[in-house]
Design a protein around this motif. Structure first.
Motif, PDB file in Angstrom:
ATOM      1  N   LEU A  29       2.505 -10.253  -7.930  1.00  0.00           N
ATOM      2  CA  LEU A  29       2.657  -8.819  -7.711  1.00  0.00           C
ATOM      3  C   LEU A  29       1.923  -8.026  -8.787  1.00  0.00           C
ATOM      4  CD1 LEU A  29       3.982  -6.460  -6.182  1.00  0.00           C
ATOM      5  CD2 LEU A  29       5.981  -6.737  -7.660  1.00  0.00           C
ATOM      6  N   GLN A 223       6.574  -5.360   7.940  1.00  0.00           N
ATOM      7  CA  GLN A 223       5.668  -6.468   7.639  1.00  0.00           C
ATOM      8  C   GLN A 223       5.194  -7.188   8.898  1.00  0.00           C
ATOM      9  OE1 GLN A 223       8.059  -8.782   4.892  1.00  0.00           O
ATOM     10  NE2 GLN A 223       7.165  -7.750   3.126  1.00  0.00           N
ATOM     11  N   MET A 265      -0.034  -2.420  -1.914  1.00  0.00           N
ATOM     12  CA  MET A 265       0.823  -1.707  -2.868  1.00  0.00           C
ATOM     13  C   MET A 265       1.483  -0.490  -2.213  1.00  0.00           C
ATOM     14  SD  MET A 265       0.984  -3.242  -5.786  1.00  0.00           S
ATOM     15  CE  MET A 265       1.043  -4.734  -4.799  1.00  0.00           C
ATOM     16  N   PHE A 268       4.247  -1.834  -0.237  1.00  0.00           N
ATOM     17  CA  PHE A 268       5.326  -2.208  -1.151  1.00  0.00           C
ATOM     18  C   PHE A 268       6.153  -0.985  -1.547  1.00  0.00           C
ATOM     19  CE2 PHE A 268       6.644  -2.478  -5.640  1.00  0.00           C
ATOM     20  CZ  PHE A 268       7.564  -3.503  -5.556  1.00  0.00           C
TER      21      PHE A 268
END
Length: 293
Positions: A29, A223, A265, A268
């Motif tokens: 990450l 996702q 990102m 995320f």
């Protein structure tokens, strides 16, 4: 208080998971976060470009289409998946042979995602698919599910709800079986109806389970990748082009790992924000058997 020896044993037991999380989650990450500020094709030198990758993503029509499609898909899958799983669990909670039905419903979960997608491509085929044949038998002309922009996202969402039904249903079933029968017996003595028992006993005591299922469903819906990649490749046009499919294309089709990781990102952060909102809101509706929240 724990002794020093007991503490070291505790550290020893959690060490494998901690090491795995650091090596396979935290470090990748951090690496991806750094790459998101660079221009890199995956092989050559990395060039720092600051926020350019993020600006490029928000200006990219493909990224905006992916955001829109993923949002629409999530709005279908999240409530639909939770409701279908809860209703299935309620139906199975009082029937005989629930272990068999639980296994039957859970079978798609352990089946290859590609196999599932290929089977549903046949089911949803506009010319000879089984679903359209069944509709034709009752005089209804079925649409081109996967080639019509109006139906492609609902079709993929329908597959995802069916595919994830087993997991969420088993979780809800475990939550239902954890509710003490004494609550229902007391309500029956007071003359409560079935709806009153469901509203005032089942739903409040099942709220921690519902909260967990909601968290996992939100994360999974944002996702989505396998179904769209195998069944439509994001088409027709970009009608089923999702965020993870966009991340995949940026990295492995266009060899632009900087823009790919910047999109990752952003995804995320979106998932993190929704998760934090759910945790904040849960204080008002999640009830535990001991009275805590």
């Amino acid at each position: 208080m724990f002794t020093k020896r007991e503490k070291w044993w505790g550290y020893a037991f959690i060490a494998p998971q901690m090491i795995g999380m650091i090596l396979f989650s935290l470090l990748p990450l951090m690496f991806a976060f750094g790459i998101s500020f660079m221009q890199w094709d995956g092989f050559g030198e990395r060039t720092f470009v600051g926020l350019e990758n993020y600006i490029t993503q928000f200006q990219d029509s493909n990224f905006r289409a992916a955001m829109r499609n993923t949002t629409i898909y999530s709005l279908i899958v999240i409530p639909g998946g939770i409701a279908a799983a809860l209703l299935s669990a309620l139906a199975l909670n009082k029937v005989k042979g629930k272990d068999f039905y639980r296994m039957f419903f859970f079978m798609p979960v352990v089946t290859s995602s590609v196999s599932i997608a290929v089977i549903w491509m046949w089911l949803l085929n506009g010319d000879f698919g089984l679903i359209n044949q069944m509709l034709a038998a009752v005089g209804i002309e079925g649409p081109n599910w996967l080639t019509d922009r109006r139906f492609v996202l609902p079709s993929i969402a329908m597959l995802s709800i069916w595919w994830g039904l087993g997991t969420n249903m088993v979780i809800f079933l475990a939550g239902l079986q954890g509710i003490s029968r004494s609550y229902y017996e007391a309500a029956e003595i007071d003359g409560a109806s079935a709806w009153q028992k469901f509203k005032n006993i089942t739903m409040p005591l099942l709220s921690p389970t519902t909260f967990f299922v909601a968290i996992m469903t939100v994360i999974g819906s944002f996702q989505v990748f396998d179904q769209a990649y195998v069944m439509t490749q994001g088409g027709p046009g970009n009608a089923s082009y999702t965020l993870v499919l966009h991340i995949f294309d940026e990295a492995f089709t266009r060899s632009s790992f900087g823009t790919s990781t910047s999109a990752a990102m952003i995804l995320f952060v979106i998932i993190l924000i929704f998760t934090l909102i759910q945790f904040t809101v849960s204080r008002k509706w999640v009830h535990y058997e001991d009275g805590g929240r």
